[in-house]
Design an enzyme around this catalytic site. Structure first.
Site, PDB file in Angstrom:
ATOM      1  N   GLY A   1       0.941  -1.053   0.061  1.00  0.00           N
ATOM      2  CA  GLY A   1       0.133   0.042  -0.085  1.00  0.00           C
ATOM      3  C   GLY A   1       0.751   1.280  -0.059  1.00  0.00           C
ATOM      4  O   GLY A   1       1.920   1.276  -0.219  1.00  0.00           O
TER       5      GLY A   1
ATOM      6  N   LEU B   1       0.684   3.863  -2.030  1.00  0.00           N
ATOM      7  CA  LEU B   1       0.894   3.616  -3.705  1.00  0.00           C
ATOM      8  C   LEU B   1       1.496   4.975  -4.064  1.00  0.00           C
ATOM      9  O   LEU B   1       0.954   6.067  -3.812  1.00  0.00           O
ATOM     10  CB  LEU B   1      -0.234   3.118  -4.464  1.00  0.00           C
ATOM     11  CG  LEU B   1      -0.972   1.709  -3.975  1.00  0.00           C
ATOM     12  CD1 LEU B   1      -2.115   1.456  -4.909  1.00  0.00           C
ATOM     13  CD2 LEU B   1       0.426   0.866  -3.738  1.00  0.00           C
ATOM     14  N   HIS B   2       2.656   4.758  -4.639  1.00  0.00           N
ATOM     15  CA  HIS B   2       3.301   6.069  -5.249  1.00  0.00           C
ATOM     16  C   HIS B   2       3.394   5.845  -6.882  1.00  0.00           C
ATOM     17  O   HIS B   2       3.276   4.503  -7.225  1.00  0.00           O
ATOM     18  CB  HIS B   2       4.572   6.561  -4.498  1.00  0.00           C
ATOM     19  CG  HIS B   2       5.538   5.381  -4.485  1.00  0.00           C
ATOM     20  ND1 HIS B   2       6.194   4.776  -5.451  1.00  0.00           N
ATOM     21  CD2 HIS B   2       5.890   4.813  -3.135  1.00  0.00           C
ATOM     22  CE1 HIS B   2       6.925   3.708  -4.953  1.00  0.00           C
ATOM     23  NE2 HIS B   2       6.903   3.735  -3.563  1.00  0.00           N
TER      24      HIS B   2
ATOM     25  N   GLY C   1       5.979   4.846  -8.413  1.00  0.00           N
ATOM     26  CA  GLY C   1       6.681   3.489  -8.713  1.00  0.00           C
ATOM     27  C   GLY C   1       5.679   1.993  -8.697  1.00  0.00           C
ATOM     28  O   GLY C   1       5.819   1.481  -9.589  1.00  0.00           O
ATOM     29  N   HIS C   2       4.792   2.338  -7.877  1.00  0.00           N
ATOM     30  CA  HIS C   2       3.766   1.096  -7.822  1.00  0.00           C
ATOM     31  C   HIS C   2       2.678   1.345  -9.126  1.00  0.00           C
ATOM     32  O   HIS C   2       2.649   0.217  -9.833  1.00  0.00           O
ATOM     33  CB  HIS C   2       2.887   1.316  -6.502  1.00  0.00           C
ATOM     34  CG  HIS C   2       3.411   1.069  -5.137  1.00  0.00           C
ATOM     35  ND1 HIS C   2       3.759   2.204  -4.329  1.00  0.00           N
ATOM     36  CD2 HIS C   2       4.026  -0.291  -4.500  1.00  0.00           C
ATOM     37  CE1 HIS C   2       4.547   1.610  -3.213  1.00  0.00           C
ATOM     38  NE2 HIS C   2       4.557   0.391  -3.560  1.00  0.00           N
TER      39      HIS C   2
ATOM     40  N   GLU D   1      12.813  -3.146  -9.618  1.00  0.00           N
ATOM     41  CA  GLU D   1      14.119  -3.106  -9.556  1.00  0.00           C
ATOM     42  C   GLU D   1      14.692  -2.393  -8.291  1.00  0.00           C
ATOM     43  O   GLU D   1      15.697  -2.474  -7.808  1.00  0.00           O
ATOM     44  CB  GLU D   1      14.802  -2.777 -10.776  1.00  0.00           C
ATOM     45  CG  GLU D   1      14.740  -3.597 -11.930  1.00  0.00           C
ATOM     46  CD  GLU D   1      15.318  -3.229 -13.010  1.00  0.00           C
ATOM     47  OE1 GLU D   1      15.918  -2.214 -13.253  1.00  0.00           O
ATOM     48  OE2 GLU D   1      15.538  -4.215 -14.188  1.00  0.00           O
TER      49      GLU D   1
END
Ligand code: PAF
Length: 289
Positions: free
Chosen positions: A39, A41-42, A44-45, A156
């Protein structure tokens, strides 16, 4: 291919409801991609979700702050949580299903099995967070068995986790493909992370130097400089730049995380972990040979 944009987002909180929600897709032989998250979430997510949407007919995002991968003195209690905000972002992306179990649904009374991570878990994070990959390997194996996806995306940014999970999926015949996704960075190079939210203004100004220094190490490795010397110099430099502690700077084989050897002519990876006050940052960069 990608599902149509939809605001019809379903949230399930039990394994039985999850199975019921995915059964039709499985019977229709449609492909499922899982995006495991904790959770908060930014961007990247979001990129992990977008990669999953490209790869499969249906995307399941799991949201579960997994207690077993946090050590007793780590940030489990202060780990950022924002389920409403997360669901809104996923709705905007057109995700259909969110798997958001509570702790009792994931680890019911009597739960006592653990998955041991393989050779990729040796050293690096494990030297500083010895419980971490056991917790990750167990919860990820459970998520794979619960959702039974054809694909799962991993960033990554958590490079050792990516390799550990790839090894786990292969070794345990999980029957899915792990899709690696490139790290998303701020314009100044800082890798996006939920933990960046903890940084003070002054710490935030120092933070991008981790990426900068890792890149310098990668370039020097390619130019043939001695790895032990580079590691020591990089640690000193980070401390001089304002980091309060350096856990490690390491150069490893990119595929196996075995020690790097330039003569093998295989891609490498420089990985680092360092502290700014109470916040621990990790990052890694490629060594292109
Ligand atoms: O990378 C993370 O957010 C977590 O380690 C994961 C893979 C969701 C397992 O809890």
């Amino acid at each position: 291919m990608a599902q149509a944009h939809s605001t019809d987002l379903k949230v399930v909180r039990t394994v039985a409801d999850l199975r019921a929600a995915t059964l039709g897709w499985r019977l229709a032989e449609e492909k499922i991609a899982l995006v495991p998250t904790m959770g908060a979430l930014h961007q990247g997510h979001i990129t992990l979700v977008q990669r999953a949407l490209e790869a499969a007919d249906h995307v399941v995002v799991s949201i579960f702050v997994n207690p077993t991968q946090f050590g007793p003195t780590e940030d489990l209690d202060r780990y950022p949580r924002d389920e409403e905000g997360d669901l809104e972002k996923l709705r905007q992306l057109g995700v259909e299903l969110v798997w958001a179990p509570d702790k009792e649904a994931m680890y019911p009374e009597g739960f006592s099995t653990a998955v041991t991570a393989g050779s990729a878990a040796r050293g690096l994070e494990t030297d500083f967070r010895p419980h971490f990959f056991g917790g990750v390997a167990t919860v990820v194996a459970k998520l794979f068995n619960q959702v039974r996806p054809d694909f799962a995306t991993f960033g990554e940014k958590d490079y050792q986790q990516l390799i550990v999970v790839t090894q786990l999926a292969r070794d345990l015949d999980m029957g899915l493909e792990i899709l690696p996704v490139t790290t998303i960075r701020e314009p100044d190079g800082l890798a996006l992370s939920s933990r960046n939210a903890y940084l003070s203004e002054a710490e935030r100004a120092v933070a991008p130097n981790l990426n900068q220094v890792l890149n310098e190490v990668a370039n020097a490795v390619v130019a043939g400089a001695s790895v032990p010397h580079l590691k020591a110099a990089a640690e000193m430099r980070l401390l001089t730049l304002g980091f309060t502690k350096v856990d490690y700077i390491e150069v490893r084989d990119a595929a196996t995380l075995a020690p790097f050897n330039l003569d093998h002519k295989r891609p490498g990876r420089v990985l680092g972990a360092a502290w700014l006050g109470k916040t621990r940052l990790i990052d890694n960069v490629a060594v292109e040979v």
